[in-house]
Write a protein that holds these residues in place. Structure first.
Motif, PDB file in Angstrom:
ATOM      1  N   PRO A  16       0.789  -1.231   0.000  1.00  0.00           N
ATOM      2  CA  PRO A  16       0.000   0.000   0.000  1.00  0.00           C
ATOM      3  C   PRO A  16       0.822   1.283   0.000  1.00  0.00           C
ATOM      4  N   GLU A  17       1.954   1.286   0.658  1.00  0.00           N
ATOM      5  CA  GLU A  17       2.783   2.505   0.679  1.00  0.00           C
ATOM      6  C   GLU A  17       3.249   2.860  -0.729  1.00  0.00           C
ATOM      7  N   LYS A  18       3.695   1.862  -1.460  1.00  0.00           N
ATOM      8  CA  LYS A  18       4.207   2.080  -2.819  1.00  0.00           C
ATOM      9  C   LYS A  18       3.083   2.541  -3.758  1.00  0.00           C
ATOM     10  N   LEU A  19       1.932   1.885  -3.669  1.00  0.00           N
ATOM     11  CA  LEU A  19       0.826   2.252  -4.546  1.00  0.00           C
ATOM     12  C   LEU A  19       0.256   3.621  -4.174  1.00  0.00           C
ATOM     13  N   ALA A  20       0.250   3.956  -2.889  1.00  0.00           N
ATOM     14  CA  ALA A  20      -0.187   5.285  -2.465  1.00  0.00           C
ATOM     15  C   ALA A  20       0.730   6.354  -3.054  1.00  0.00           C
ATOM     16  N   GLY A  21       2.022   6.066  -3.127  1.00  0.00           N
ATOM     17  CA  GLY A  21       2.961   7.001  -3.738  1.00  0.00           C
ATOM     18  C   GLY A  21       2.649   7.246  -5.207  1.00  0.00           C
ATOM     19  N   PHE A  22       2.308   6.176  -5.926  1.00  0.00           N
ATOM     20  CA  PHE A  22       1.941   6.295  -7.342  1.00  0.00           C
ATOM     21  C   PHE A  22       0.739   7.234  -7.500  1.00  0.00           C
ATOM     22  N   TYR A  23      -0.340   6.949  -6.762  1.00  0.00           N
ATOM     23  CA  TYR A  23      -1.550   7.756  -6.898  1.00  0.00           C
ATOM     24  C   TYR A  23      -1.372   9.165  -6.332  1.00  0.00           C
ATOM     25  N   ALA A  24      -0.589   9.324  -5.287  1.00  0.00           N
ATOM     26  CA  ALA A  24      -0.339  10.661  -4.735  1.00  0.00           C
ATOM     27  C   ALA A  24       0.362  11.533  -5.770  1.00  0.00           C
ATOM     28  N   GLU A  25       1.340  10.976  -6.473  1.00  0.00           N
ATOM     29  CA  GLU A  25       2.035  11.725  -7.529  1.00  0.00           C
ATOM     30  C   GLU A  25       1.110  12.016  -8.701  1.00  0.00           C
ATOM     31  N   LEU A  26       0.358  11.008  -9.138  1.00  0.00           N
ATOM     32  CA  LEU A  26      -0.532  11.177 -10.284  1.00  0.00           C
ATOM     33  C   LEU A  26      -1.590  12.239 -10.014  1.00  0.00           C
ATOM     34  N   LEU A  27      -2.180  12.222  -8.815  1.00  0.00           N
ATOM     35  CA  LEU A  27      -3.268  13.128  -8.480  1.00  0.00           C
ATOM     36  C   LEU A  27      -2.818  14.384  -7.747  1.00  0.00           C
ATOM     37  N   GLU A  28      -1.501  14.505  -7.521  1.00  0.00           N
ATOM     38  CA  GLU A  28      -0.951  15.593  -6.724  1.00  0.00           C
ATOM     39  C   GLU A  28      -1.715  15.673  -5.398  1.00  0.00           C
ATOM     40  N   ALA A  29      -1.837  14.518  -4.762  1.00  0.00           N
ATOM     41  CA  ALA A  29      -2.596  14.369  -3.515  1.00  0.00           C
ATOM     42  C   ALA A  29      -1.657  14.336  -2.322  1.00  0.00           C
ATOM     43  N   THR A  30      -2.240  14.472  -1.142  1.00  0.00           N
ATOM     44  CA  THR A  30      -1.468  14.390   0.090  1.00  0.00           C
ATOM     45  C   THR A  30      -1.943  13.200   0.913  1.00  0.00           C
ATOM     46  N   GLN A  31      -1.033  12.645   1.655  1.00  0.00           N
ATOM     47  CA  GLN A  31      -1.363  11.535   2.537  1.00  0.00           C
ATOM     48  C   GLN A  31      -2.100  12.096   3.745  1.00  0.00           C
ATOM     49  N   VAL A  32      -3.257  11.524   4.070  1.00  0.00           N
ATOM     50  CA  VAL A  32      -4.034  12.023   5.204  1.00  0.00           C
ATOM     51  C   VAL A  32      -4.092  11.035   6.361  1.00  0.00           C
ATOM     52  N   ASP A  33      -3.775   9.784   6.104  1.00  0.00           N
ATOM     53  CA  ASP A  33      -3.821   8.780   7.160  1.00  0.00           C
ATOM     54  C   ASP A  33      -2.949   7.611   6.729  1.00  0.00           C
ATOM     55  N   ALA A  34      -2.187   7.075   7.661  1.00  0.00           N
ATOM     56  CA  ALA A  34      -1.344   5.929   7.327  1.00  0.00           C
ATOM     57  C   ALA A  34      -1.199   5.017   8.533  1.00  0.00           C
ATOM     58  N   HIS A  35      -1.377   3.760   8.285  1.00  0.00           N
ATOM     59  CA  HIS A  35      -1.160   2.709   9.267  1.00  0.00           C
ATOM     60  C   HIS A  35      -0.328   1.648   8.580  1.00  0.00           C
ATOM     61  N   VAL A  36       0.089   0.655   9.302  1.00  0.00           N
ATOM     62  CA  VAL A  36       0.954  -0.356   8.716  1.00  0.00           C
ATOM     63  C   VAL A  36       0.290  -1.088   7.543  1.00  0.00           C
ATOM     64  N   ASN A  37      -1.032  -1.217   7.558  1.00  0.00           N
ATOM     65  CA  ASN A  37      -1.728  -1.965   6.509  1.00  0.00           C
ATOM     66  C   ASN A  37      -2.675  -1.128   5.662  1.00  0.00           C
ATOM     67  N   ARG A  38      -2.673   0.193   5.851  1.00  0.00           N
ATOM     68  CA  ARG A  38      -3.591   1.036   5.096  1.00  0.00           C
ATOM     69  C   ARG A  38      -3.043   2.454   5.003  1.00  0.00           C
ATOM     70  N   VAL A  39      -3.111   3.014   3.786  1.00  0.00           N
ATOM     71  CA  VAL A  39      -2.689   4.396   3.555  1.00  0.00           C
ATOM     72  C   VAL A  39      -3.820   5.088   2.810  1.00  0.00           C
ATOM     73  N   GLU A  40      -4.170   6.292   3.241  1.00  0.00           N
ATOM     74  CA  GLU A  40      -5.210   7.053   2.555  1.00  0.00           C
ATOM     75  C   GLU A  40      -4.636   8.379   2.063  1.00  0.00           C
ATOM     76  N   ILE A  41      -5.025   8.743   0.841  1.00  0.00           N
ATOM     77  CA  ILE A  41      -4.614  10.024   0.263  1.00  0.00           C
ATOM     78  C   ILE A  41      -5.856  10.823  -0.106  1.00  0.00           C
ATOM     79  N   ARG A  42      -5.669  12.152  -0.251  1.00  0.00           N
ATOM     80  CA  ARG A  42      -6.769  13.043  -0.651  1.00  0.00           C
ATOM     81  C   ARG A  42      -6.219  14.059  -1.641  1.00  0.00           C
ATOM     82  N   SER A  43      -6.935  14.211  -2.750  1.00  0.00           N
ATOM     83  CA  SER A  43      -6.526  15.195  -3.756  1.00  0.00           C
ATOM     84  C   SER A  43      -7.080  16.568  -3.387  1.00  0.00           C
ATOM     85  N   ALA A  44      -6.642  17.590  -4.087  1.00  0.00           N
ATOM     86  CA  ALA A  44      -7.068  18.957  -3.806  1.00  0.00           C
ATOM     87  C   ALA A  44      -8.576  19.127  -3.954  1.00  0.00           C
ATOM     88  N   ASP A  45      -9.210  18.341  -4.847  1.00  0.00           N
ATOM     89  CA  ASP A  45     -10.659  18.468  -5.027  1.00  0.00           C
ATOM     90  C   ASP A  45     -11.458  17.599  -4.057  1.00  0.00           C
TER      91      ASP A  45
END
Length: 130
Positions: A16-45
């Motif tokens: 999940p960390e690696k895939l969150a990095g992919f989508y964070a870069e693609l969407l220019e999003a920021t990480q809003v929550d992270a645990h060992v087994n789950r990462v959440e990102i949010r885009s500007a919109d």
């Protein structure tokens, strides 16, 4: 008052960390929550995407029928060529991009873990085929 007040798209994956990095870069999003087994990102919109660890994760086989499409993300963009270059540069790959001789209104991709998504110009009006 609404009973359900929000939602998040969750993709299961091995890293999940690696895939969150992919989508964070693609969407220019920021990480809003992270645990060992789950990462959440949010885009500007406000779009939220969570990546959850699945130790037995296997990539969907779409468009083949076995283990077919499990989830599908859809993004909108003005310049499909520029977005495609960015996706490939981040480790994604094109899938069913249509006529290679010119721009198309929708293009299909897979993220580094194999989840499919489309990038389109405008809002989809046609029904899903297949």
């Amino acid at each position: 008052m609404a009973l359900v007040t929000g939602g998040v798209v969750v993709l299961d994956c091995a890293e999940p960390e690696k895939l969150a990095g992919f989508y964070a870069e693609l969407l220019e999003a920021t990480q809003v929550d992270a645990h060992v087994n789950r990462v959440e990102i949010r885009s500007a919109d406000g779009f939220r995407l969570a990546l959850r660890r699945d130790v037995n994760a296997t990539a969907p086989s779409w468009p083949r029928p076995e283990n077919s499409l499990q989830a599908h993300l859809e993004f909108e963009a003005d310049d499909l060529d520029e977005v495609e270059r960015r996706i490939v540069g981040l480790g994604g790959r094109p899938m069913e991009t249509g006529d290679a001789s010119g721009p198309t209104e929708e293009r299909g991709y897979a993220d580094p873990a194999g989840h499919s998504f489309t990038v389109r110009r405008g809002t989809a009006t046609a029904p899903k085929q297949g």
